[in-house]
Design a protein around this motif. Structure first.
Motif, PDB file in Angstrom:
ATOM      1  N   GLN A  24       6.444  -5.005  -4.238  1.00 53.70           N
ATOM      2  CA  GLN A  24       6.067  -3.658  -4.684  1.00 53.70           C
ATOM      3  C   GLN A  24       7.005  -2.619  -4.078  1.00 53.70           C
ATOM      4  OE1 GLN A  24       3.922  -1.874  -6.654  1.00 53.70           O
ATOM      5  NE2 GLN A  24       4.726  -0.005  -5.732  1.00 53.70           N
ATOM      6  N   LEU A  25       7.255  -2.689  -2.785  1.00 53.49           N
ATOM      7  CA  LEU A  25       8.103  -1.703  -2.122  1.00 53.49           C
ATOM      8  C   LEU A  25       9.550  -1.800  -2.585  1.00 53.49           C
ATOM      9  CD1 LEU A  25       7.893  -0.444   1.455  1.00 53.49           C
ATOM     10  CD2 LEU A  25      10.108  -1.240   0.651  1.00 53.49           C
ATOM     11  N   HIS A  26      10.027  -3.027  -2.871  1.00 53.63           N
ATOM     12  CA  HIS A  26      11.401  -3.183  -3.350  1.00 53.63           C
ATOM     13  C   HIS A  26      11.679  -2.301  -4.562  1.00 53.63           C
ATOM     14  CE1 HIS A  26      11.798  -7.508  -1.520  1.00 53.63           C
ATOM     15  NE2 HIS A  26      11.842  -6.563  -0.610  1.00 53.63           N
ATOM     16  N   LYS A  27      10.696  -2.224  -5.469  1.00 51.74           N
ATOM     17  CA  LYS A  27      10.911  -1.451  -6.695  1.00 51.74           C
ATOM     18  C   LYS A  27      10.436  -0.003  -6.569  1.00 51.74           C
ATOM     19  CE  LYS A  27      10.504  -5.900  -8.340  1.00 51.74           C
ATOM     20  NZ  LYS A  27       9.865  -7.043  -7.661  1.00 51.74           N
ATOM     21  N   GLY A  28       9.291   0.187  -5.899  1.00 50.18           N
ATOM     22  CA  GLY A  28       8.696   1.516  -5.868  1.00 50.18           C
ATOM     23  C   GLY A  28       9.039   2.343  -4.657  1.00 50.18           C
ATOM     24  N   GLY A  29       9.562   1.697  -3.599  1.00 52.17           N
ATOM     25  CA  GLY A  29       9.880   2.410  -2.378  1.00 52.17           C
ATOM     26  C   GLY A  29      11.245   3.070  -2.429  1.00 52.17           C
ATOM     27  N   SER A  36       0.816  -1.215   0.000  1.00 55.13           N
ATOM     28  CA  SER A  36       0.000   0.000   0.000  1.00 55.13           C
ATOM     29  C   SER A  36       0.848   1.263   0.000  1.00 55.13           C
ATOM     30  CB  SER A  36      -0.928   0.013   1.224  1.00 55.13           C
ATOM     31  OG  SER A  36      -1.861  -1.041   1.174  1.00 55.13           O
ATOM     32  N   THR A  37       2.001   1.241   0.680  1.00 62.49           N
ATOM     33  CA  THR A  37       2.773   2.480   0.860  1.00 62.49           C
ATOM     34  C   THR A  37       4.035   2.561   0.023  1.00 62.49           C
ATOM     35  OG1 THR A  37       4.145   1.682   2.713  1.00 62.49           O
ATOM     36  CG2 THR A  37       1.956   2.572   3.251  1.00 62.49           C
ATOM     37  N   GLY A  38       4.538   1.445  -0.498  1.00 66.83           N
ATOM     38  CA  GLY A  38       5.843   1.447  -1.163  1.00 66.83           C
ATOM     39  C   GLY A  38       5.773   1.870  -2.614  1.00 66.83           C
ATOM     40  N   LYS A  39       5.787   3.175  -2.838  1.00 64.42           N
ATOM     41  CA  LYS A  39       5.695   3.687  -4.215  1.00 64.42           C
ATOM     42  C   LYS A  39       6.151   5.135  -4.244  1.00 64.42           C
ATOM     43  CE  LYS A  39       1.633   2.383  -3.515  1.00 64.42           C
ATOM     44  NZ  LYS A  39       0.235   1.931  -3.493  1.00 64.42           N
ATOM     45  N   ARG A  40       6.478   5.618  -5.439  1.00 70.62           N
ATOM     46  CA  ARG A  40       6.899   7.004  -5.645  1.00 70.62           C
ATOM     47  C   ARG A  40       8.096   7.371  -4.762  1.00 70.62           C
ATOM     48  NH1 ARG A  40       1.623  10.762  -5.524  1.00 70.62           N
ATOM     49  NH2 ARG A  40       3.266  12.318  -5.877  1.00 70.62           N
ATOM     50  N   GLY A  41       8.965   6.378  -4.533  1.00 74.70           N
ATOM     51  CA  GLY A  41      10.191   6.635  -3.791  1.00 74.70           C
ATOM     52  C   GLY A  41      10.019   6.749  -2.300  1.00 74.70           C
ATOM     53  N   THR A  42       8.825   6.457  -1.798  1.00 69.15           N
ATOM     54  CA  THR A  42       8.606   6.503  -0.354  1.00 69.15           C
ATOM     55  C   THR A  42       7.982   5.176   0.071  1.00 69.15           C
ATOM     56  OG1 THR A  42       7.692   7.810   1.465  1.00 69.15           O
ATOM     57  CG2 THR A  42       6.293   7.519  -0.465  1.00 69.15           C
TER      58      THR A  42
END
Length: 547
Positions: free
Chosen positions: A469-474, A277-283
């Motif tokens: 998801q967070l690995h790539k987007g976080g 839910s939270t791992g995206k757009r570098g955060t």
């Protein structure tokens, strides 16, 4: 009446004092339960508009209970008492927690590893009912598992239509094909995303068939709804959301530890909910599931770590002045209530982080890469070297970080040179039979001691629907250790030109490729003999660790 309790200390308490009054003024809680899609900004509005029905599931899903109970009774009368669930992500993690907490058996098949799939296919097939859970039916792992069980039932002289129950969205390709072929189908609410689906048919059907008390689960969630939907500074969902997503500077690692709660495996479910839910757009907030309170992330948390303790309902409340430096959260409550609590908190944290908590833009990239390898040329990258039966490959990162390494110990040391000592984390990703090699998860603590940084451990491919998801987007602060193996023998996938061994190999290679394309350093270790190879990997990871 809700039995939820959430308390915080240190920077987590500061975040609560800073953000909860604004969330109350903005009427976040009441608007969330009114399914207001504008709460996360214009860019998120379209997706949020079709993903908010989870707020009313505690009541809406109660109509499913008698249907599921009747089906369980019918199957039991036929001597069918072994429930297998084929599903990925939220479709498997929530049922696993619900059944384990309730003390009932559920066999979860959430892997492409042929050895793990084979063990399920050959276990009490004459007494087995299989629940196939997929929103669309296009999830490659679940579709492959379904095909394998159809063949297994037919080989045993059992009509698959009598032993397979399909859970999917209404009107999905899987819904239409399953009904046309004569399968039992239970539709889930299409306006709920996978990681928020614990109280939909995806969570309730397999658990109810296995004998879990799904009625009580919904009752506990319903009892918590008034407190979670009220615009009040005591709202536990707002308190938890602010403590997770509102620290300043942001503590973007959340170590989740069971500290005496009756919930079994809850952190694994919360991990997917928060990470995806939270791992995206570098955060994003990286959930770190730890085994016990003596693990380093809990004993000596770094400055970017918040500790979340899951405690019993009768545990003593946390002292507000216990430690002004440590960011700590203590949470208690029954399972159904906590599932709704953490969903509300994640939605609130998403608002504070300025992201859309309902999309997963980087999950598809690994799927695409895996499909390309299945349909085109499989990964045939030569290893940099082979040591103790382990093939070593290095991808991504900055420069030639593997250097002139010629041993496993040197390769691991090379990867760890890429680790940011202040903000970084290590992710161990094991594409293996998680039942046969469960003890491998112990390397998580070893690496945490060695690096003094947070370490996550995920079983592939299921983590692709979670922390993947967070690995790539976080935040670009992770270093990645991938472990793969050669299975004892393959299991064919009926109707496909490839088997499970090829599928899991493509998924691992595709995931590593996407990580490398994002500039993340990946150390790939492939064992041809798991017994000797995994022992060698453990020894290499222990290098420099303290007891």
């Amino acid at each position: 009446m809700s039995h939820l309790r959430v308390s915080a200390t240190g920077p987590a308490a500061d975040a609560v004092r800073r953000h909860v009054p604004d969330l109350v003024t903005d009427r976040f809680a009441s608007q969330l339960f009114a399914q207001d899609a504008t709460l996360w900004g214009h860019d998120a509005e379209e997706e949020a508009g079709k993903r908010l029905s989870w707020v009313q599931l505690a009541h809406a899903s109660q109509s499913l209970v008698p249907e599921i109970t009747a089906l369980r009774a019918q199957l039991s009368a036929q001597g069918v008492d072994h429930v297998v669930l084929c599903g990925m992500g939220g479709s498997s993690l929530a049922p696993e927690v619900i059944c384990a907490t309730d003390g009932v058996e559920l066999t979860v098949v959430d892997s492409s590893d042929p050895d793990q799939v084979r063990s399920a296919l050959t276990d009490r097939i004459d007494r087995t009912v299989v629940v196939v859970s997929s929103k669309s039916g296009s999830t490659v792992e679940t579709d492959s598992q379904r095909r394998a069980f159809v063949a297994a039932f037919e080989e045993a002289g059992i009509a698959p239509t009598e032993r397979i129950v399909v859970v999917t969205d209404p009107g999905s390709p899987l819904d239409e094909s399953s009904r046309a072929d004569g399968y039992r189908v239970v539709n889930a609410d299409p306006d709920v995303g996978g990681r928020y689906s614990a109280l939909t048919a995806f969570g309730l059907v397999p658990c109810g068939l296995a004998g879990a008390d799904i009625g009580r689960l919904l009752e506990d969630a319903a009892a918590a709804t008034p407190a979670l939907s009220t615009d009040d500074e005591a709202n536990p969902g707002l308190v938890l959301g602010a403590a997770i997503g509102g620290t300043d500077p942001l503590r973007d690692k959340l170590a989740i530890v069971d500290d005496g709660s009756p919930l079994v495996g809850f952190a694994d479910w919360a991990e997917q909910l928060i990470a995806e839910s939270t791992g995206k757009r570098g955060t994003g907030i990286l959930p770190v599931v730890v085994a016990g309170t003596d693990d380093p992330e809990v004993q000596w948390p770094a400055g970017d770590v918040t500790v979340a303790r899951l405690v019993a309902e009768d545990a003593e409340p946390i002292a507000a002045d216990r430690d002004t430096e440590r960011a700590e959260i203590v949470v208690s409550g029954p399972l159904g209530a906590q599932m709704l609590l953490w969903e509300v908190a994640t939605a609130a944290a998403g608002r504070l982080l300025g992201i859309n908590p309902f999309d997963q833009p980087d999950v598809e990239s690994a799927k695409v890469a895996a499909r390309e390898m299945l349909e085109g040329t499989p990964d045939d990258t030569e290893p940099a070297f082979v040591d103790q039966g382990v093939e070593v490959r290095a991808l991504g990162g900055r420069g030639d970080w593997l250097g002139d390494a010629a041993t496993l110990e040197q390769a691991v040391a090379g990867l760890l040179t890429q680790l940011d000592p202040d903000r970084g984390y290590v992710a161990v990703m094991a594409y293996l039979d998680r039942l046969a090699h469960a003890d491998l998860a112990g390397v998580r603590r070893v690496l945490a001691l060695r690096t003094e940084r947070p370490v996550t451990f995920g079983w592939g491919p299921r983590f692709l629907h979670s922390t993947g998801q967070l690995h790539k987007g976080g935040p670009a602060t992770g270093v990645y250790l991938q472990v793969t193996g050669t299975p004892s023998c393959d299991v064919p996938i009926p109707g496909r030109e490839f088997g499970f061994a090829t599928l899991i190999s493509a998924q691992a290679a595709g995931d590593a490729s996407v990580l490398a394309d994002h500039g993340r350093p990946v150390l790939r270790l492939h064992v041809t003999d798991p017994q000797t190879g995994l022992a060698a990997i453990r020894r290499a990871l222990e290098g420099g660790a303290t007891a």
